[in-house]
Design an enzyme around this catalytic site. Structure first.
Site, mmCIF file in Angstrom:
data_model
loop_
_atom_site.group_PDB
_atom_site.id
_atom_site.type_symbol
_atom_site.label_atom_id
_atom_site.label_comp_id
_atom_site.label_asym_id
_atom_site.label_seq_id
_atom_site.Cartn_x
_atom_site.Cartn_y
_atom_site.Cartn_z
ATOM 1 N N ARG A 89 138.973 54.847 -25.875
ATOM 2 C CA ARG A 89 139.549 56.009 -25.807
ATOM 3 C C ARG A 89 140.932 56.120 -26.356
ATOM 4 O O ARG A 89 141.036 57.141 -27.440
ATOM 5 C CB ARG A 89 139.774 56.544 -24.552
ATOM 6 C CG ARG A 89 138.533 57.297 -23.711
ATOM 7 C CD ARG A 89 138.444 56.847 -22.377
ATOM 8 N NE ARG A 89 138.345 55.399 -22.359
ATOM 9 C CZ ARG A 89 137.240 54.825 -22.017
ATOM 10 N NH1 ARG A 89 135.971 55.676 -22.369
ATOM 11 N NH2 ARG A 89 137.075 53.607 -22.065
ATOM 12 N N THR A 90 141.781 55.293 -26.196
ATOM 13 C CA THR A 90 143.235 55.467 -26.732
ATOM 14 C C THR A 90 143.177 55.474 -28.313
ATOM 15 O O THR A 90 143.859 56.141 -28.897
ATOM 16 C CB THR A 90 144.205 54.618 -26.128
ATOM 17 O OG1 THR A 90 143.941 54.937 -24.736
ATOM 18 C CG2 THR A 90 145.735 54.979 -26.414
ATOM 19 N N LYS A 132 149.309 33.785 -36.312
ATOM 20 C CA LYS A 132 150.120 32.683 -36.748
ATOM 21 C C LYS A 132 151.757 32.657 -36.255
ATOM 22 O O LYS A 132 152.334 31.927 -37.057
ATOM 23 C CB LYS A 132 150.019 33.267 -38.311
ATOM 24 C CG LYS A 132 148.749 33.311 -39.039
ATOM 25 C CD LYS A 132 148.955 33.740 -40.607
ATOM 26 C CE LYS A 132 147.873 34.576 -40.915
ATOM 27 N NZ LYS A 132 148.277 35.503 -42.197
ATOM 28 N N ARG A 188 149.287 49.125 -28.675
ATOM 29 C CA ARG A 188 148.989 48.569 -27.109
ATOM 30 C C ARG A 188 149.093 47.138 -27.204
ATOM 31 O O ARG A 188 148.832 46.448 -27.828
ATOM 32 C CB ARG A 188 147.358 48.964 -26.938
ATOM 33 C CG ARG A 188 147.098 48.355 -25.401
ATOM 34 C CD ARG A 188 145.491 48.634 -25.103
ATOM 35 N NE ARG A 188 145.862 50.325 -24.754
ATOM 36 C CZ ARG A 188 144.535 50.777 -23.957
ATOM 37 N NH1 ARG A 188 143.556 50.230 -23.661
ATOM 38 N NH2 ARG A 188 144.925 52.031 -23.430
ATOM 39 N N HIS A 216 151.668 53.805 -19.529
ATOM 40 C CA HIS A 216 150.670 54.286 -20.332
ATOM 41 C C HIS A 216 150.927 55.973 -20.780
ATOM 42 O O HIS A 216 150.246 56.885 -20.201
ATOM 43 C CB HIS A 216 149.301 54.116 -19.922
ATOM 44 C CG HIS A 216 148.158 54.427 -21.073
ATOM 45 N ND1 HIS A 216 148.495 54.900 -22.342
ATOM 46 C CD2 HIS A 216 146.899 54.025 -21.188
ATOM 47 C CE1 HIS A 216 147.195 55.048 -23.077
ATOM 48 N NE2 HIS A 216 146.392 54.496 -22.202
HETATM 49 N N1 CP Z 1 142.126 55.519 -20.919
HETATM 50 C C1 CP Z 1 142.230 54.513 -21.623
HETATM 51 O O1 CP Z 1 143.427 53.898 -21.843
HETATM 52 O O2 CP Z 1 141.196 54.100 -22.082
HETATM 53 P P1 CP Z 1 140.953 52.758 -23.165
HETATM 54 O O3 CP Z 1 141.074 51.521 -22.353
HETATM 55 O O4 CP Z 1 139.720 52.711 -23.633
HETATM 56 O O5 CP Z 1 141.897 52.911 -24.273
#
Ligand code: CP
Length: 303
Positions: A51-52, A80, A101, A129
């Site tokens: 999703r993100t 590396k 991320r 998040h």
């Molecule tokens: N909600 C969320 O962070 O989903 P993903 O891990 O798929 O990005």
């Protein structure tokens, strides 16, 4: 230069502005289709995501911009030995905005110091998040018409669930919020989150049984037990199915309960609930794209 590393990087007014722009985009999508013409968004994902990453990419494409990036650490030069700070400095030469991320908590802060372009934290380990929180707040606003004066249950892995930590932090700024925090004892909220609730005088209850409070809830925010954060697989297996939401468990719930989940779901919401009008988690996914369009515009000072 504005970054979104932690939800506290945005004032309540800025959060509301982003939600308002996202609502405007939903009703007037075509007006925004060229706003990011010539701009590039980079997605640097050192941890898996559906999703993100894809919603940020979809958001930039819908704004008329372009995207580049990688979806796993194995395809980046950090394998590396390159540092995150050098990676950020490098990608800042190619892109106008970076979404990252990383499994290490606070890894982004290190990179932030040298970044010449805005950075969005798309999840740092089990800590935070913030763009998911904007998604969650937009969903709540659309479903309930407000955020103030709500009783909100958060259920599942409250220890490692980064979406929960950022959402609680944001909710402390709203009026008359009551939180029901339901988890096995081993997965209760971290102490720093509890301190934030106390400092902000937020009414909260910690319980192992959300069902006792089901009829009080306006919103129920379910979360997955975060397998990847456990040191012991046996411990994960012991806790993984500790609560599964199903039709029977919401028999006494309000008719307009809003059931949310940041997803991915494993087993914590029975699929039979997907057809219930109160299941909002796929609407929440859709909100994610629109709120990220608004966030990109905000951080690039376009609007
Ligand atoms: N909600 C969320 O962070 O989903 P993903 O891990 O798929 O990005």
């Amino acid at each position: 230069m504005k970054h979104l590393i932690d939800i506290k990087d945005l004032s309540k007014e800025e959060i509301e502005e982003i939600i308002s722009v996202a609502n405007h985009i939903i009703d007037n999508e075509k007006l925004y289709s060229k706003k990011c013409d010539g701009k590039i968004l980079a997605t640097l994902f050192f941890e898996p995501s559906t999703r993100t990453r894809l919603s940020f990419e979809a958001a930039m494409l819908k704004l008329g911009g372009n995207v580049l990036g990688f979806a796993s650490e194995s395809s980046s030069s950090t394998t590396k030995g390159e540092s995150i700070a050098d990676t950020i400095q490098t990608v800042g030469c190619y892109a106008d905005i970076i979404v990252m991320r990383h499994p290490k908590e606070g890894a982004h802060l290190e990179g932030l110091r040298k970044s010449r372009v805005p950075i969005i934290n798309a999840g740092d380990g089990g800590r935070s998040h913030p763009s998911q929180t904007l998604t969650d707040l937009l969903t709540i606003t659309r479903e309930k018409g407000k955020i103030d004066n709500l009783t909100i249950g958060l259920c599942g892995d409250l220890k490692f669930g980064r979406t929960v930590h950022s959402l609680i932090s944001a909710l402390t700024r709203y009026d008359n919020i009551k939180l029901i925090l339901s988890s096995p004892k081993e997965l209760q909220i971290p102490e720093y989150v509890r301190e934030e609730l106390i400092e902000n005088k937020i009414e909260y209850i910690e319980t192992e049984d959300i069902c006792k409070y089901m009829s009080d809830l306006d919103v129920l925010y379910m979360t997955r037990i975060q397998k990847e954060r456990f040191e012991s697989e046996d411990e994960y297996n012991r806790l993984k199915d500790s609560f599964v939401l199903d039709v029977k468990k919401i028999e006494n719930a309000k008719k307009d309960l809003c059931i949310m989940h940041p997803l991915p779901r494993v087993n914590e919401i029975s699929v039979e609930l997907d057809d219930d009008d109160r299941a909002c988690y796929f609407k929440q996914v859709e909100c994610g794209k629109f709120v990220r369009m608004a966030l990109i515009l905000k951080l690039l000072n376009i609007c």
